[in-house]
Design a protein around this motif. Structure first.
Motif, mmCIF file in Angstrom:
data_model
loop_
_atom_site.group_PDB
_atom_site.id
_atom_site.type_symbol
_atom_site.label_atom_id
_atom_site.label_comp_id
_atom_site.label_asym_id
_atom_site.label_seq_id
_atom_site.Cartn_x
_atom_site.Cartn_y
_atom_site.Cartn_z
ATOM 1 N N THR A 52 0.843 -1.215 0.000
ATOM 2 C CA THR A 52 0.000 0.000 0.000
ATOM 3 C C THR A 52 0.869 1.252 0.000
ATOM 4 O OG1 THR A 52 -0.115 -0.067 2.397
ATOM 5 C CG2 THR A 52 -1.919 -1.110 1.200
ATOM 6 N N PRO A 70 2.528 4.275 1.371
ATOM 7 C CA PRO A 70 2.835 4.604 2.771
ATOM 8 C C PRO A 70 2.783 6.101 3.056
ATOM 9 C CG PRO A 70 4.870 4.303 1.560
ATOM 10 C CD PRO A 70 3.754 4.099 0.567
ATOM 11 N N LYS A 71 2.804 6.420 4.345
ATOM 12 C CA LYS A 71 2.868 7.818 4.774
ATOM 13 C C LYS A 71 4.313 8.267 4.619
ATOM 14 C CE LYS A 71 0.825 10.611 8.431
ATOM 15 N NZ LYS A 71 -0.098 11.240 7.507
ATOM 16 N N LEU A 72 4.585 9.127 3.661
ATOM 17 C CA LEU A 72 5.972 9.533 3.385
ATOM 18 C C LEU A 72 6.457 10.516 4.438
ATOM 19 C CD1 LEU A 72 5.793 9.966 -0.496
ATOM 20 C CD2 LEU A 72 6.598 7.998 0.781
ATOM 21 N N THR A 73 5.621 11.475 4.814
ATOM 22 C CA THR A 73 5.923 12.414 5.902
ATOM 23 C C THR A 73 4.589 12.737 6.568
ATOM 24 O OG1 THR A 73 5.535 14.496 4.743
ATOM 25 C CG2 THR A 73 7.714 13.525 4.457
ATOM 26 N N THR A 112 2.401 14.520 3.937
ATOM 27 C CA THR A 112 2.223 14.018 2.576
ATOM 28 C C THR A 112 1.016 13.105 2.511
ATOM 29 O OG1 THR A 112 4.605 14.074 2.371
ATOM 30 C CG2 THR A 112 3.425 12.945 0.638
ATOM 31 N N ILE A 171 10.352 4.100 -3.803
ATOM 32 C CA ILE A 171 9.748 3.309 -2.726
ATOM 33 C C ILE A 171 10.253 1.865 -2.782
ATOM 34 C CG2 ILE A 171 7.590 2.667 -1.580
ATOM 35 C CD1 ILE A 171 7.787 5.688 -1.914
ATOM 36 N N PHE A 192 13.014 5.394 -0.046
ATOM 37 C CA PHE A 192 12.062 5.322 1.064
ATOM 38 C C PHE A 192 11.872 3.867 1.478
ATOM 39 C CE2 PHE A 192 7.950 4.929 3.048
ATOM 40 C CZ PHE A 192 7.906 6.019 3.901
ATOM 41 N N GLN A 207 9.869 1.727 3.958
ATOM 42 C CA GLN A 207 8.689 1.845 4.810
ATOM 43 C C GLN A 207 8.908 1.253 6.200
ATOM 44 O OE1 GLN A 207 5.218 0.371 2.876
ATOM 45 N NE2 GLN A 207 3.870 0.866 4.565
ATOM 46 N N SER A 242 9.557 15.007 9.735
ATOM 47 C CA SER A 242 8.215 14.641 9.313
ATOM 48 C C SER A 242 7.295 15.853 9.203
ATOM 49 C CB SER A 242 7.645 13.638 10.321
ATOM 50 O OG SER A 242 6.441 13.120 9.853
#
Lengths: 81, 284
Positions: A6, A8-11, A14, A48, B10, B12, B32
């Motif tokens: 899925t 993801p929450k990058l920051t 975002t 990613i 990135f 995760q 963040s």
């Protein structure tokens, strides 16, 4: 075993990003932590990494799609040990 | 301009691990909250820049992605939690910044001092860098920071003199320089650091003048990075500055007399901050 990847929450801020390219096609093998796809946000292009090793069995979204948090992106069939 | 945006790996799993540590201890990171593009790299390497005093800022600078307004209560446990997180992450060099807290009488300086004290008690060998707001130039607040004895005190001028008014909110170029000068004169044994963003429309002459001004008030370390516009509501990005220009500024800064200059598109004031201390006074 099949796993869904899925978005993801990058920051903290975002909430979305554009899927600009797939680095692995359906049918390709991918190692955990290899780059699966790239997403462009206002500030950067994020490469990613894939959280699983296995075969890419599905691209849920085509390139050019705007992805939102937790959107389904790809399906991976984990390599058996 | 897609092709020249920075490319960031990135992972995760590693980012989630870092987020969990922060969330369990009710801590925030500027990485963040300000949507730093280096977040993936830094978190993957087990480093982060803590942001104390909440995640809402009393200023609304046009370059910054931190949320403006709706100030939060100060968490008395934050200093201890931050020291715990630092120990858990085995950080040898901790960077602490904060939102601006113009609503507090001391601007939040006492929370910085308590956090530095907690860190020193928990991990006496850890190097401590603070990236402070201007505290409205209040010498009592600055004294609290100085007396807590961090290794580096950073306060960013953010941009060249001409653009400060448009880019920053309730902060001035002159006051930032006077804050740096005060720290340098009151605590010459603590390193001082400042930095600017490029790509806001500044000229080379103005960048050189900013370096001259920073050196004149005793700044030791100077950082230069590329501004990235957080959204269409923020200050408009004028250009992606070529990597060679950043190298030119590195050479210029070192020649002018800084102990350390970090200059590249991905540099942020706390990015690889440890290097400034270990390489300070030497060429990179």
């Amino acid at each position: 075993m099949l796993y869904d990847v899925t978005f993801p929450k990058l920051t903290a801020k975002t909430e979305k990003g554009m899927l600009v390219s797939w680095l692995k096609n359906v049918g390709d093998f991918i190692e955990k932590d290899e780059v699966l796809y790239e997403v462009e946000t206002d500030k950067a292009v994020h490469e990613i990494e894939c959280p699983y090793s296995g075969i890419v069995t599905k691209h849920y979204q085509p390139e050019g799609t705007v992805l939102y948090l937790n959107d389904l992106v790809a399906q991976i069939e984990e390599a058996s040990l | 301009m897609t092709q020249i945006k920075p490319r960031i790996r990135f992972n995760q799993q590693k980012v989630t691990q870092m987020n969990q540590i922060m969330s369990q201890l009710a801590l925030n990171t500027v990485c963040s909250e300000a949507s730093c593009p280096n977040l993936g790299e830094c978190y993957t390497n087990g480093t982060a820049t803590f942001m104390i005093l909440g995640k809402h800022c009393s200023r609304n600078c046009r370059f910054c992605d931190v949320t403006f307004g709706h100030m939060e209560a100060v968490d008395p446990l934050e200093p201890i939690h931050l020291a715990k997180a630092s120990q858990q992450l085995e950080l040898g060099h901790v960077v602490i910044t904060s939102v601006a807290r113009d609503d507090l009488a001391d601007g939040g300086a006492s929370q910085f001092a308590k956090t530095i004290a907690a860190l020193k008690e928990q991990s006496p060998d850890t190097k401590i860098e603070v990236l402070i707001p201007d505290f409205l130039g209040n010498p009592d607040s600055l004294d609290q920071i100085i007396q807590a004895k961090p290794d580096i005190i950073n306060h960013n001028i953010e941009t060249v003199a001409r653009l400060s008014k448009q880019v920053r909110h309730r902060a001035t170029y002159e006051r930032s320089l006077s804050v740096l000068h005060y720290i340098h004169t009151q605590a010459p044994n603590i390193y001082t650091k400042t930095g600017i963003m490029l790509g806001l429309g500044e000229t080379k002459e103005e960048v050189e003048q900013a370096m001259t001004d920073a050196l004149a008030v005793g700044v030791d370390f100077f950082t230069i990075g590329q501004y990235l516009q957080p959204s269409s509501r923020h200050y408009p990005l004028k250009e992606y500055v070529p990597a060679d220009t950043f190298k030119d500024y590195y050479r210029l800064g070192m020649a002018k007399g800084f102990k350390f200059v970090a200059s590249s598109p991905t540099v942020r004031s706390s990015y690889r901050a440890k290097e400034a201390l270990t390489l300070g006074g030497h060429s990179i």
